[in-house]
Design a protein around this motif. Structure first.
Motif, PDB file in Angstrom:
ATOM      1  N   MET A  87     149.679 -98.456  78.285  1.00  0.00           N
ATOM      2  CA  MET A  87     149.449 -97.726  79.504  1.00  0.00           C
ATOM      3  C   MET A  87     148.581 -98.545  80.441  1.00  0.00           C
ATOM      4  N   SER A  88     148.985 -98.591  81.689  1.00  0.00           N
ATOM      5  CA  SER A  88     148.200 -99.345  82.665  1.00  0.00           C
ATOM      6  C   SER A  88     147.310 -98.390  83.452  1.00  0.00           C
ATOM      7  N   GLU A  89     146.191 -98.913  83.842  1.00  0.00           N
ATOM      8  CA  GLU A  89     145.239 -98.135  84.628  1.00  0.00           C
ATOM      9  C   GLU A  89     145.652 -98.184  86.097  1.00  0.00           C
ATOM     10  N   MET A  90     145.312 -97.125  86.806  1.00  0.00           N
ATOM     11  CA  MET A  90     145.570 -97.097  88.237  1.00  0.00           C
ATOM     12  C   MET A  90     144.573 -98.020  88.936  1.00  0.00           C
ATOM     13  N   PRO A  91     145.051 -98.828  89.891  1.00  0.00           N
ATOM     14  CA  PRO A  91     144.139 -99.727  90.597  1.00  0.00           C
ATOM     15  C   PRO A  91     143.046 -98.929  91.318  1.00  0.00           C
ATOM     16  N   ASP A  92     141.857 -99.502  91.414  1.00  0.00           N
ATOM     17  CA  ASP A  92     140.740 -98.851  92.074  1.00  0.00           C
ATOM     18  C   ASP A  92     140.748 -99.231  93.550  1.00  0.00           C
ATOM     19  N   TYR A  93     141.055 -98.265  94.407  1.00  0.00           N
ATOM     20  CA  TYR A  93     141.120 -98.518  95.843  1.00  0.00           C
ATOM     21  C   TYR A  93     139.844 -98.068  96.557  1.00  0.00           C
ATOM     22  N   HIS A  94     138.823 -97.678  95.810  1.00  0.00           N
ATOM     23  CA  HIS A  94     137.542 -97.256  96.367  1.00  0.00           C
ATOM     24  C   HIS A  94     137.694 -96.105  97.356  1.00  0.00           C
ATOM     25  N   ILE A  95     138.500 -95.127  96.994  1.00  0.00           N
ATOM     26  CA  ILE A  95     138.671 -93.939  97.821  1.00  0.00           C
ATOM     27  C   ILE A  95     138.626 -92.730  96.895  1.00  0.00           C
ATOM     28  N   SER A  96     137.929 -91.714  97.301  1.00  0.00           N
ATOM     29  CA  SER A  96     137.798 -90.533  96.444  1.00  0.00           C
ATOM     30  C   SER A  96     139.098 -89.721  96.477  1.00  0.00           C
ATOM     31  N   GLU A  97     139.252 -88.874  95.481  1.00  0.00           N
ATOM     32  CA  GLU A  97     140.442 -88.015  95.444  1.00  0.00           C
ATOM     33  C   GLU A  97     140.476 -87.092  96.648  1.00  0.00           C
ATOM     34  N   ASN A  98     139.320 -86.565  97.042  1.00  0.00           N
ATOM     35  CA  ASN A  98     139.272 -85.674  98.203  1.00  0.00           C
ATOM     36  C   ASN A  98     139.684 -86.401  99.478  1.00  0.00           C
ATOM     37  N   ALA A  99     139.227 -87.637  99.628  1.00  0.00           N
ATOM     38  CA  ALA A  99     139.608 -88.410 100.815  1.00  0.00           C
ATOM     39  C   ALA A  99     141.107 -88.696 100.802  1.00  0.00           C
ATOM     40  N   ALA A 100     141.643 -89.057  99.660  1.00  0.00           N
ATOM     41  CA  ALA A 100     143.081 -89.330  99.553  1.00  0.00           C
ATOM     42  C   ALA A 100     143.881 -88.072  99.854  1.00  0.00           C
ATOM     43  N   ALA A 101     143.443 -86.931  99.319  1.00  0.00           N
ATOM     44  CA  ALA A 101     144.138 -85.667  99.580  1.00  0.00           C
ATOM     45  C   ALA A 101     144.055 -85.307 101.054  1.00  0.00           C
ATOM     46  N   GLY A 102     142.892 -85.495 101.654  1.00  0.00           N
ATOM     47  CA  GLY A 102     142.724 -85.201 103.080  1.00  0.00           C
ATOM     48  C   GLY A 102     143.610 -86.060 103.953  1.00  0.00           C
ATOM     49  N   ILE A 103     143.662 -87.346 103.646  1.00  0.00           N
ATOM     50  CA  ILE A 103     144.524 -88.256 104.405  1.00  0.00           C
ATOM     51  C   ILE A 103     145.985 -87.850 104.238  1.00  0.00           C
ATOM     52  N   GLY A 104     146.372 -87.544 103.004  1.00  0.00           N
ATOM     53  CA  GLY A 104     147.755 -87.136 102.734  1.00  0.00           C
ATOM     54  C   GLY A 104     148.137 -85.874 103.484  1.00  0.00           C
ATOM     55  N   ILE A 105     147.242 -84.899 103.517  1.00  0.00           N
ATOM     56  CA  ILE A 105     147.531 -83.648 104.222  1.00  0.00           C
ATOM     57  C   ILE A 105     147.607 -83.880 105.725  1.00  0.00           C
ATOM     58  N   CYS A 106     146.727 -84.722 106.256  1.00  0.00           N
ATOM     59  CA  CYS A 106     146.774 -85.040 107.688  1.00  0.00           C
ATOM     60  C   CYS A 106     148.099 -85.709 108.055  1.00  0.00           C
ATOM     61  N   VAL A 107     148.528 -86.656 107.233  1.00  0.00           N
ATOM     62  CA  VAL A 107     149.816 -87.322 107.475  1.00  0.00           C
ATOM     63  C   VAL A 107     150.947 -86.301 107.410  1.00  0.00           C
ATOM     64  N   LEU A 108     150.904 -85.410 106.432  1.00  0.00           N
ATOM     65  CA  LEU A 108     151.928 -84.373 106.296  1.00  0.00           C
ATOM     66  C   LEU A 108     151.979 -83.491 107.535  1.00  0.00           C
ATOM     67  N   ILE A 109     150.834 -83.060 108.032  1.00  0.00           N
ATOM     68  CA  ILE A 109     150.784 -82.207 109.228  1.00  0.00           C
ATOM     69  C   ILE A 109     151.350 -82.941 110.442  1.00  0.00           C
ATOM     70  N   VAL A 110     151.016 -84.225 110.589  1.00  0.00           N
ATOM     71  CA  VAL A 110     151.554 -85.010 111.707  1.00  0.00           C
ATOM     72  C   VAL A 110     153.077 -85.104 111.596  1.00  0.00           C
ATOM     73  N   LEU A 111     153.599 -85.348 110.398  1.00  0.00           N
ATOM     74  CA  LEU A 111     155.050 -85.428 110.210  1.00  0.00           C
ATOM     75  C   LEU A 111     155.728 -84.093 110.504  1.00  0.00           C
ATOM     76  N   ILE A 112     155.114 -83.001 110.104  1.00  0.00           N
ATOM     77  CA  ILE A 112     155.665 -81.671 110.396  1.00  0.00           C
ATOM     78  C   ILE A 112     155.668 -81.427 111.907  1.00  0.00           C
ATOM     79  N   ALA A 113     154.583 -81.802 112.581  1.00  0.00           N
ATOM     80  CA  ALA A 113     154.517 -81.635 114.033  1.00  0.00           C
ATOM     81  C   ALA A 113     155.615 -82.442 114.728  1.00  0.00           C
ATOM     82  N   ILE A 114     155.851 -83.653 114.268  1.00  0.00           N
ATOM     83  CA  ILE A 114     156.914 -84.486 114.842  1.00  0.00           C
ATOM     84  C   ILE A 114     158.281 -83.839 114.609  1.00  0.00           C
ATOM     85  N   ALA A 115     158.510 -83.325 113.397  1.00  0.00           N
ATOM     86  CA  ALA A 115     159.786 -82.673 113.092  1.00  0.00           C
ATOM     87  C   ALA A 115     160.002 -81.452 113.970  1.00  0.00           C
TER      88      ALA A 115
END
Length: 158
Positions: A1-29
Motif C-alpha cells: 500500500m502506498s501512502e498519499m503524498p503530503d500536499y500540506h493542506i488540511s482536509e477542511n481546506a481541501a473540502a472547502g476548495i472542492g465545494i467552492c469549485v463545485l458551486i462555481v461549476l453549478i453556477a456556470i451550468a
C-alpha cells in the motif's frame, strides 16, 4: 500500500476548495441552461403547434437527416459507451490500490467519462430532435403534440 503524498493542506481546506469549485461549476451550468433556454424560447411552438413547411423544405430536411444518420449513430454509441465504461477506472483502482489519492483520481476520471458521454449523447440527440420537429416525426407527430397539449395542464399543476 502506498501512502498519499503530503500536499500540506488540511482536509477542511481541501473540502472547502472542492465545494467552492463545485458551486462555481453549478453556477456556470445554470447560466448555460438559462442562456440556451432563452435562445430556444422562440422555437417552442414547434413542439406544440402543427407545422406547415414551404415547398421543398421537407425534402431538404430529409436529405440532411439521412446524411446525419451515420454521425448520429456514431456519436450516440460513443456517448453510451463512455457512460458504461465510466466505472472502469473506479473498479480498476479498487482492484489494485486502496490509496485515497488514486480513489479520488478514479472518481475524477469517472465523472470526466460521464461528462464526455453526456456531451456526445445530448449533442447528437439535439440535432436529430430538431430534424424530427421539422418533419413532425417520432416524438413530434401531430397526434403526440395534441396529446401533450392535453397533458400540459395537469403537468403544470403538478
Amino acid at each position: 500500500m502506498s501512502e498519499m503524498p503530503d500536499y500540506h493542506i488540511s482536509e477542511n481546506a481541501a473540502a472547502g476548495i472542492g465545494i467552492c469549485v463545485l458551486i462555481v461549476l453549478i453556477a456556470i451550468a445554470v447560466m448555460i441552461f438559462i442562456l440556451c433556454g432563452m435562445k430556444t424560447k422562440k422555437y417552442e411552438f414547434m413542439e406544440k403547434e402543427d407545422i406547415e413547411t414551404a415547398y421543398g423544405v421537407s425534402g431538404m430536411v430529409k436529405e440532411k437527416r439521412d446524411a446525419y444518420h451515420s454521425p448520429y449513430v456514431t456519436q450516440l454509441v460513443i456517448g453510451i459507451t463512455c457512460c458504461i465504461c465510466s466505472v472502469i477506472p473506479l473498479f480498476g483502482t479498487l482492484a489494485v490500490s486502496e490509496s485515497d489519492f488514486y480513489m479520488v483520481s478514479a472518481v475524477c476520471m469517472l465523472l470526466t467519462l460521464v461528462a464526455i458521454g453526456t456531451y456526445f449523447i445530448v449533442r447528437s440527440a439535439a440535432k436529430m430532435n430538431a430534424v424530427n420537429q421539422l418533419l413532425e416525426e417520432e416524438d413530434y407527430t401531430r397526434q403526440k403534440k395534441h396529446e401533450n397539449k392535453k397533458m400540459s395542464g395537469p403537468v403544470t399543476v403538478y
